[in-house]
Design a protein around this motif. Structure first.
Motif: not given
Ligand code: FMN
Length: 196
Positions: A126-154
């Motif tokens: 299910n693509r939505a489950q895969a997307a949630v998984l990716e977003a969950a990983v992103l959400s644990t790396r907010l301190h390491m990633l550029e905000p612009e990158k996070v928002l684009t990927e979200m």
């Protein structure tokens, strides 16, 4: 790069309390490696109780929940190790720590699989489950990633959620949006914005 399987890892604290968090299991020829970044309760637990279970949750809210402060998911006793595993999973495996490669940033715990079992049929991706998984990983790396990158990927991941999510996937996505929005601002509320 090795194959990495995203799972819910359960360990026991020195006091015997359950610790339930998502981790990528790194596939190696002779087993799987668990590599938590320091500091980590999982590392403390493995040093005292050198075994862990890895489960593949049927409900993606478990992954989104554990990274947004919702860690109280039903578990049952393991079969071959002292510990517990997720109650509702496609399957799970139990590991004993066979070797430890110490490292100041990211020690590696090599797991020897001592038991595995399937619990529910896996009918399809299910693509939505895969997307949630990716977003969950992103959400644990907010301190390491550029905000612009996070928002684009979200924004990109939200497309799959909008098109293919069921109620659980949508709820899980909302939890991640709330976390990212709290850190980066309301632009992170891509689907939440549409709902209003
Ligand atoms: C799908 C997924 C996979 C993850 N894999 C890892 C990993 O391999 N190593 C790690 O340190 N954190 C990983 N994280 C982040 C941890 O789950 C999170 O930081 C958690 O708090 C770590 O557990 P701990 O508090 O026992 O260290 C992952 C998060 C997600 C959503």
């Amino acid at each position: 790069m090795p194959l990495i399987l995203e799972t819910i890892v359960t360990t026991l604290s020195p006091a015997g309390e359950l610790h339930l968090v998502p981790f990528g299991l790194i596939g190696e020829e002779d087993g799987y490696v668990l590599a938590p970044f320091r500091p980590s309760p999982t590392i403390v637990n493995l040093e005292t109780n050198p075994c862990f279970a890895a489960s593949s949750p049927r409900d993606i809210r478990v992954i989104a929940g554990t990274v947004t402060g919702r860690r109280d998911w039903p578990t049952v006793a393991c079969d071959a190790i002292a510990g517990r595993r997720l109650a509702d999973s496609f399957g799970h495996a139990e590991f004993e720590v066979a070797a430890v490669e110490d490292h100041e940033v990211r020690p590696r715990f090599r797991g020897r699989m001592v038991h595995s079992a399937a619990h529910a049929p896996f009918i399809g991706y299910n693509r939505a489950q895969a997307a949630v998984l990716e977003a969950a990983v992103l959400s644990t790396r907010l301190h390491m990633l550029e905000p612009e990158k996070v928002l684009t990927e979200m924004a990109y991941l939200a497309i799959a959620v909008g098109k293919t999510a069921g109620p659980r996937e949508r709820e899980a996505w909302g939890w991640i949006e709330d976390k990212v929005a709290a850190a980066l601002g309301p632009e992170a509320r891509i689907l939440g914005r549409d709902d209003r």
